[in-house]
Structures are given as C-alpha cells and as structure tokens.
Design an enzyme around this catalytic site. Structure first.
Site: not given
Ligand SMILES: *[C@@H]1O[C@H](CO)[C@@H](O)[C@H](O)[C@H]1NC(C)=O
Ligand SMILES: *[C@@H]1O[C@H](CO)[C@@H](O)[C@H](O)[C@H]1NC(C)=O
Ligand SMILES: *[C@@H]1O[C@H](CO)[C@@H](O)[C@H](O)[C@H]1NC(C)=O
Ligand SMILES: *[C@@H]1O[C@H](CO)[C@@H](O)[C@H](O)[C@H]1NC(C)=O
Ligand SMILES: *[C@@H]1O[C@H](CO)[C@@H](O)[C@H](O)[C@H]1NC(C)=O
Length: 433
Positions: A346-348
């Site tokens: 998700y961060e990516l």
C-alpha cells in the site's frame, strides 16, 4: 384542375372526417355529466347524407322499448347515424338500438356516478403498463368532439401538468416516477354551456425485465487506514438485480471474531428499476489480527459475480509515508522479499501514485531482490525506465566507488544552492529493518 377528380377527393375527405370513432363496443360504461354519443358503425357517407329513415330506440329494465326523438329529452340530439347526449345522466342507463332499413346495431349503456372528490372516476380508467426506459407517450385527443373542444388540460394525479393546449402530449423514456393517473380534460361549449370530457390513463411503470451483470462500486482493492482500538465501517455497495445477493467473506479460521458485525443490507430502487444495495461490515476495537488481511465483499447473480477486497493498514505508518513523500524530490524504493506485506504494498502504491500521477518526484528502484521474484509488482514499477532501476550486486556494490553508488548519486537531485534554506533531502527508505 381536372374536374373529374373533384368528387373523388371530396368523398375521401368526408370518409376520413366521419367514418372514424363509431361505437363498436357493445357494452359501454360512461361517467354522468359528460357529453357522450353513440354512432352506428356501418354508416356510409351516402347513408349519412341520404334521407333514409333512421330510428333510435331505448329500453331499460322491464320497460318497453321506446323510439327516441328530439322531443324525448332536451339533452338528446339525433344527427343521422349519431345519437348525442348533452350530457349523459344516470337515467340514460339502458339498452339502445339503431335501425336503418334492415340494418341494426345494439349497445348496452351503463352510466356511473362521478367521483366528486377526485378529478377522475376510478372505474373509468384505461390501464397501461410501460417498462422502464421504454417509450412512454400520453396523448390527449378526442376525434369526435375535436372541432368543438377549445381547450384541454393534462393532469397527473389531479395536479395540472399542461393546460390550454389543443392536444397536450407527453413523450419520453419511462422512469419509475412517471407512474400515476394521467387525466386529459377536454373543455367544450355547446349551446352556450361549458362541458368537459375526462379520459384517464392509469400508467404503471414496471422495472426493466432484462437482467444486468451486477457490479460493486468503487475500486477492487481498498486500503483503509485505521488506528488500533478504534472501530471501522467498511461499506460495500453494488448495483444489482432484485434477486441478487451481497455478502461478506473473510478468514474465520480462528473462529468467529466477536468484534466483526455484518450490518443489515440497505436497498434502494434506482430510477431505472434496478437496485442499489449497500452492506456495511463493522469491525470494533481493531486489533493486530485485523490488519493486513482481506475482507472480501461479493455480489452474486445468475449472470456472474464481482468481488472487492478491503485491507486495514495502520494509520501512523500511512500518514508518515505521505508526509515524507510530500517533502521529497526522489522516492527510493528498495525491493526486498522478506518485507513485502500488504502494508508495504500500500505504501508503495500510494507513493507511486504521488510520484507518477502527480509527477512531483522521481522514482528510483533498487532491486535488492530481482523484481521478477515479485508476482504482484505494481504495473507502474514494471514500466519504470531502465536507468532508474539499480541492481544491488552483493559485494560488488559495497564499495563507495562502485557503479551502484555512482549511478545512485547521478539519479539524485543537484544539491541545494542556498545552504541554510530548509531544503534538506529526505529519503524514505522502504526496506526491511
Ligand atoms: C392502476 O393500475 C395498477 C397496476 O396495474 C392497479 O393495481 C390499480 O388497481 C389500477 N387502478 C385503477 C383505479 O384501476
Ligand atoms: C372557447 O369557446 C367559447 C365559446 O365559444 C369562447 O367564448 C372562448 O373564447 C373559446 N376559448 C378559446 C381559448 O378558444
Ligand atoms: C367537469 O364537469 C363536471 C360535471 O359537469 C364537473 O363536476 C367538474 O367539476 C368539471 N371538471 C372540471 C375540471 O371543470
Ligand atoms: C455506502 O455507500 C453508498 C454509496 O457508495 C451510500 O449510498 C450508502 O449510504 C453508504 N452506506 C452507509 C451505511 O454508509
Ligand atoms: C478475497 O479475495 C481475494 C481476491 O479475489 C482472494 O484471493 C481471497 O482468497 C479472498 N479471501 C477470502 C477470505 O475470501
């Protein structure tokens, strides 16, 4: 003009204007107080004009049949093949017959009471069923009284929609809201008196009978930032057919989680006659076990299924990443296998979105593990220009003089010109700790 054509033309015109709207139904119901007529159906223009003897008879109940003549009632008028009532009243109920030479036609007339509390009488409505999105047309016409009518109003559920038109009309694609009673009220004058004739259509709109392929609204994968100990409501909404179902699915291998509740489904019919359903999954007192697992919502019908997934991710993490990305000119992603959880993914993805869509920062991908080992690698990373992908080659890359560090330096932005200004480089490194 060729004189021989003239009689023929006249004949056709007369035919059109008089031969229509004869009274073919043998049983007739009519509302008291309205102008009304009976017309013999095999009346040729010749009959109409000729002085052939035509007789009208009425019988009611046990009464003998009596011949009608203009003196029978001031409300009755005889015009050749037509018997007119100005207006028809309850006492006109009975059997009528028309006789001309050896031709005859009979009718049974039932005059009913007018509903004084409504603009129309329920027993006197014409019902029509129209499917949603299909063509709906309502036309106010009265061919017999056409020349006498000087205004017509169209009402929907006794509220005036259109007025003072000669032929008010509605033409549209049907929607559910169109359902209702449409009354055409024609006003006409006769012998100095004002009369009206009401024709009411009971329009029922039914839903489109063809089925749609149901769809869940919104993205297929949803990351929801949450705080531990708080509650969250995951809203799943779908566009579906009446008989389709929406349900939640999630790992229950550790038994039922008492903190997870499926709320009651809410359904609303759309104007196209389909359904909009939403079903909420409420997770209370969020714990570690609720993070980074899939909560799936599915809509199922005979025509197919659609599924969407929700993943809860810890809010600290998310906000921090965002604020760091905000301040950065480069996003360095270090791909390492051991830490590729959904959370990191998700961060990516959110970082990549900022970088690639909003074009604020450039992405540098460091392959600590070869990218081919990742099955889920976001499409945008696969499309990254090759000079932006640096491969970490164990011992070879260790030295500061190695190609790896030189390339990395080259990809970094130029140093800030004015020292002292707050332009320090922030490098979020998404890698294993
Ligand atoms: C109008 O149509 C609906 C549906 O067909 C029917 O249920 C209703 O009884 C009708 N109303 C009248 C007054 O005939
Ligand atoms: C309707 O007819 C009456 C009587 O003939 C007449 O006075 C009136 O002006 C007419 N109205 C219209 C709108 O034609
Ligand atoms: C139509 O005529 C009837 C009977 O004459 C009357 O009761 C009714 O109010 C009239 N309707 C309108 C809309 O004028
Ligand atoms: C869920 O979302 C739909 C639209 O996406 C909305 O209409 C509905 O009111 C929402 N339901 C709840 C309980 O929040
Ligand atoms: C949720 O959906 C995903 C993707 O369709 C699937 O791989 C996964 O097995 C599903 N999980 C559950 C618990 O249904």
């Amino acid at each position: 003009m060729n004189c021989r054509e003239l009689p023929l033309t006249l004949w056709v015109l007369i035919f059109v204007s008089t031969a229509e709207s004869c009274t073919s139904r043998p049983h007739i119901t009519v509302v008291e107080g309205e102008p009304f007529y009976l017309k013999y159906c095999s009346c040729s223009p010749a009959h109409e004009i000729e002085t052939t003897t035509k007789s009208w008879y009425k019988s009611s109940g046990s009464q003998e049949r009596v011949e009608l003549n203009p003196r029978s009632s001031s409300r009755i008028a005889l015009h050749g093949c037509v018997l007119e009532f100005w207006p028809v009243e309850l006492s006109d109920t009975g059997s009528y017959s028309f006789q001309m030479e050896n031709y005859t036609q009979k009718w049974k007339l039932n005059v009913i009471r007018r509903n004084k509390h409504s603009c129309f009488t329920e027993r006197q409505v014409t019902s029509k069923t129209v499917e949603v999105k299909k063509f709906l047309q309502i036309t106010c016409e009265n061919s017999h009284y056409q020349t006498l009518v000087n205004s017509t109003s169209l009402y929907k559920n006794c509220k005036k929609l259109l007025e003072n038109n000669k032929n008010p009309m509605i033409k549209k694609n049907a929607e559910l809201e169109d359902q209702g009673y449409y009354s055409c009220v024609h006003f006409l004058h006769h012998n100095g008196k004002l009369f009206n004739i009401t024709k009411t259509f009971n329009i029922t709109i039914v839903e489109d009978r063809s089925n749609i392929v149901p769809v869940l609204l919104g993205p297929k994968l949803n990351h929801v930032a949450v705080e531990l100990g708080k509650d969250v409501r995951l809203n799943c909404s779908a566009l579906l057919n009446e008989e389709d179902v929406v349900y939640w699915m999630f790992g229950e291998e550790n038994g039922l989680d008492p903190n997870i509740h499926e709320e009651k489904e809410i359904r609303i019919m759309t104007s196209e006659g389909k359904w909009h359903a939403s079903k909420v999954l409420r997770i209370e007192n969020i714990g570690e076990n609720n993070l980074n697992v899939l909560y799936n919502c599915t809509v199922a019908s005979t025509g197919g299924t659609d599924t969407k997934s929700f993943i809860l991710v810890r809010k600290a993490v998310v906000d921090e990443i965002h604020s760091l990305i905000e301040k950065s000119r480069r996003l360095i992603i270090v791909l390492s296998k051991s830490y590729m959880s959904n959370e990191v993914r998700y961060e990516l993805e959110s970082g990549l979105h900022e970088a690639l869509v909003e074009r604020k920062i450039k992405v540098i991908l460091i392959e600590f593990t070869p990218a081919t080992d990742f099955t889920f690698l976001p499409q945008s990373l696969k499309l990254l220009k090759s000079h932006r992908v640096l491969k970490w080659k164990a011992d070879k890359s260790l030295s500061y003089n190695s190609r790896f560090w030189k390339n990395l330096l080259y990809l970094m932005p130029a140093k800030a010109v004015k020292p002292g200004r707050d332009e320090s480089e922030v490098l979020p490194v998404l890698s294993e700790s």
